[in-house]
Design a protein around this motif. Structure first.
Motif, PDB file in Angstrom:
ATOM      1  N   LEU A  10       0.831  -1.208   0.000  1.00 51.68           N
ATOM      2  CA  LEU A  10       0.000   0.000   0.000  1.00 51.68           C
ATOM      3  C   LEU A  10       0.868   1.263   0.000  1.00 51.68           C
ATOM      4  CD1 LEU A  10      -2.641  -1.208   2.599  1.00 51.68           C
ATOM      5  CD2 LEU A  10      -2.950  -0.985   0.120  1.00 51.68           C
ATOM      6  N   PRO A  11       0.517   2.252  -0.814  1.00 51.99           N
ATOM      7  CA  PRO A  11       1.336   3.464  -0.957  1.00 51.99           C
ATOM      8  C   PRO A  11       1.000   4.547   0.073  1.00 51.99           C
ATOM      9  CG  PRO A  11      -0.454   3.551  -2.517  1.00 51.99           C
ATOM     10  CD  PRO A  11      -0.583   2.231  -1.777  1.00 51.99           C
ATOM     11  N   PHE A  12       0.825   4.163   1.323  1.00 45.65           N
ATOM     12  CA  PHE A  12       0.444   5.110   2.367  1.00 45.65           C
ATOM     13  C   PHE A  12       1.427   5.015   3.522  1.00 45.65           C
ATOM     14  CE2 PHE A  12      -3.479   3.599   0.303  1.00 45.65           C
ATOM     15  CZ  PHE A  12      -3.902   4.800  -0.258  1.00 45.65           C
ATOM     16  N   ASP A  13       1.552   6.131   4.266  1.00 42.76           N
ATOM     17  CA  ASP A  13       2.408   6.141   5.445  1.00 42.76           C
ATOM     18  C   ASP A  13       1.804   5.268   6.539  1.00 42.76           C
ATOM     19  OD1 ASP A  13       4.165   7.954   4.261  1.00 42.76           O
ATOM     20  OD2 ASP A  13       3.115   9.703   5.086  1.00 42.76           O
ATOM     21  N   SER A  14       2.643   4.858   7.453  1.00 43.22           N
ATOM     22  CA  SER A  14       2.187   4.065   8.594  1.00 43.22           C
ATOM     23  C   SER A  14       1.141   4.828   9.391  1.00 43.22           C
ATOM     24  CB  SER A  14       3.363   3.720   9.503  1.00 43.22           C
ATOM     25  OG  SER A  14       4.268   2.889   8.814  1.00 43.22           O
ATOM     26  N   LYS A  15       0.130   4.125   9.831  1.00 42.76           N
ATOM     27  CA  LYS A  15      -0.969   4.653  10.651  1.00 42.76           C
ATOM     28  C   LYS A  15      -1.669   5.850   9.994  1.00 42.76           C
ATOM     29  CE  LYS A  15       0.065   1.501  13.599  1.00 42.76           C
ATOM     30  NZ  LYS A  15      -0.389   0.188  13.189  1.00 42.76           N
ATOM     31  N   SER A  16      -1.804   5.810   8.669  1.00 44.30           N
ATOM     32  CA  SER A  16      -2.470   6.884   7.925  1.00 44.30           C
ATOM     33  C   SER A  16      -3.984   6.880   8.097  1.00 44.30           C
ATOM     34  CB  SER A  16      -2.179   6.764   6.426  1.00 44.30           C
ATOM     35  OG  SER A  16      -0.824   6.913   6.163  1.00 44.30           O
ATOM     36  N   PHE A  17      -4.549   5.728   8.457  1.00 45.76           N
ATOM     37  CA  PHE A  17      -6.003   5.589   8.508  1.00 45.76           C
ATOM     38  C   PHE A  17      -6.451   5.082   9.869  1.00 45.76           C
ATOM     39  CE2 PHE A  17      -4.776   5.246   4.101  1.00 45.76           C
ATOM     40  CZ  PHE A  17      -5.678   6.095   3.476  1.00 45.76           C
ATOM     41  N   ASP A  18      -7.614   5.558  10.292  1.00 41.16           N
ATOM     42  CA  ASP A  18      -8.215   5.049  11.518  1.00 41.16           C
ATOM     43  C   ASP A  18      -8.684   3.605  11.330  1.00 41.16           C
ATOM     44  OD1 ASP A  18      -7.874   7.502  12.775  1.00 41.16           O
ATOM     45  OD2 ASP A  18      -9.884   8.203  12.237  1.00 41.16           O
ATOM     46  N   LEU A  19      -9.170   3.285  10.125  1.00 44.14           N
ATOM     47  CA  LEU A  19      -9.680   1.949   9.836  1.00 44.14           C
ATOM     48  C   LEU A  19      -9.232   1.530   8.445  1.00 44.14           C
ATOM     49  CD1 LEU A  19     -11.571  -0.487  10.466  1.00 44.14           C
ATOM     50  CD2 LEU A  19     -13.434   0.868   9.449  1.00 44.14           C
ATOM     51  N   VAL A  20      -8.776   0.293   8.332  1.00 42.56           N
ATOM     52  CA  VAL A  20      -8.510  -0.322   7.035  1.00 42.56           C
ATOM     53  C   VAL A  20      -9.458  -1.512   6.934  1.00 42.56           C
ATOM     54  CG1 VAL A  20      -6.815  -1.366   5.510  1.00 42.56           C
ATOM     55  CG2 VAL A  20      -6.089   0.399   7.129  1.00 42.56           C
ATOM     56  N   PHE A  21     -10.206  -1.563   5.849  1.00 41.88           N
ATOM     57  CA  PHE A  21     -11.282  -2.541   5.694  1.00 41.88           C
ATOM     58  C   PHE A  21     -11.129  -3.291   4.380  1.00 41.88           C
ATOM     59  CE2 PHE A  21     -15.446  -3.548   3.880  1.00 41.88           C
ATOM     60  CZ  PHE A  21     -15.955  -4.364   4.878  1.00 41.88           C
ATOM     61  N   SER A  22     -11.292  -4.595   4.423  1.00 44.72           N
ATOM     62  CA  SER A  22     -11.385  -5.385   3.189  1.00 44.72           C
ATOM     63  C   SER A  22     -12.467  -6.441   3.360  1.00 44.72           C
ATOM     64  CB  SER A  22     -10.042  -6.020   2.830  1.00 44.72           C
ATOM     65  OG  SER A  22      -9.612  -6.907   3.824  1.00 44.72           O
ATOM     66  N   ASN A  23     -13.289  -6.546   2.348  1.00 46.04           N
ATOM     67  CA  ASN A  23     -14.429  -7.465   2.372  1.00 46.04           C
ATOM     68  C   ASN A  23     -14.194  -8.612   1.398  1.00 46.04           C
ATOM     69  OD1 ASN A  23     -17.031  -8.431   2.956  1.00 46.04           O
ATOM     70  ND2 ASN A  23     -17.874  -7.362   1.182  1.00 46.04           N
ATOM     71  N   ALA A  24     -13.867  -9.785   1.928  1.00 42.84           N
ATOM     72  CA  ALA A  24     -13.673 -10.991   1.119  1.00 42.84           C
ATOM     73  C   ALA A  24     -12.632 -10.775   0.023  1.00 42.84           C
ATOM     74  CB  ALA A  24     -14.998 -11.472   0.543  1.00 42.84           C
TER      75      ALA A  24
END
Length: 159
Positions: free
Chosen positions: A83-97
């Motif tokens: 993923l092209p994002f800095d560490s702890k960039s998001f409060d939630l990371v979600f993936s569905n199936a």
């Protein structure tokens, strides 16, 4: 039969959305990265959870392998294993199936590790072998009677 399986699948996705919505409220989630969103124009049944997260009013970034994500206002083309994002960039990371599509165990580990790296919280959903609808064909009970379980897996090009 497909209409019935779609209705049942929609019901199940609605249950997942309720869970995720409560999670967002309980943990003060302000932004979310959705990893591995599918391109679908099936508005009635597709991307129920993903669209629901956007409707909750938090900032959402949607990602997938396609160059452009039609229908998403904030799309990023990327591989969930890098993923092209800095560490702890998001409060939630979600993936569905999604995790079952990224390849073997090593690729799945990279996928999960990236969620942990870029997010404070994570939610993964995976198909349940005992759920009555096979999640890729939308057929009732098909996957429960196959002797060759590998035949239900897709290759990593579907992430």
């Amino acid at each position: 039969m497909k209409k019935l399986s779609n209705r049942f699948s929609l019901y199940n996705r609605g249950r997942k959305l309720k869970f995720v919505s409560k999670f967002i409220l309980n943990f003060d989630i302000r932004n979310c990265l959705i990893v591995g969103a599918a391109q679908t124009n099936n508005i009635g049944y597709g991307n129920v959870i993903e669209r629901g997260l956007i409707e909750v009013g938090i900032d959402v970034v949607v990602s997938g392998l396609e160059e452009q994500g039609f229908g998403w206002s904030n799309w990023t083309s990327c591989d969930g294993r890098n993923l092209p994002f800095d560490s702890k960039s998001f409060d939630l990371v979600f993936s569905n199936a999604v995790v079952e599509h990224v390849g073997g165990i090593e690729d799945q580990f990279k996928f999960v590790s990236e969620h942990v790296r870029v997010g404070r919280h994570w939610i993964f959903t995976t198909p349940n072998r005992f759920f009555p609808i096979e999640s890729h064909s939308y057929k009732f009970f098909l996957h429960m009677f196959r002797l060759d379980r590998k035949s239900t897996r897709l290759n990593s090009s579907h992430v």
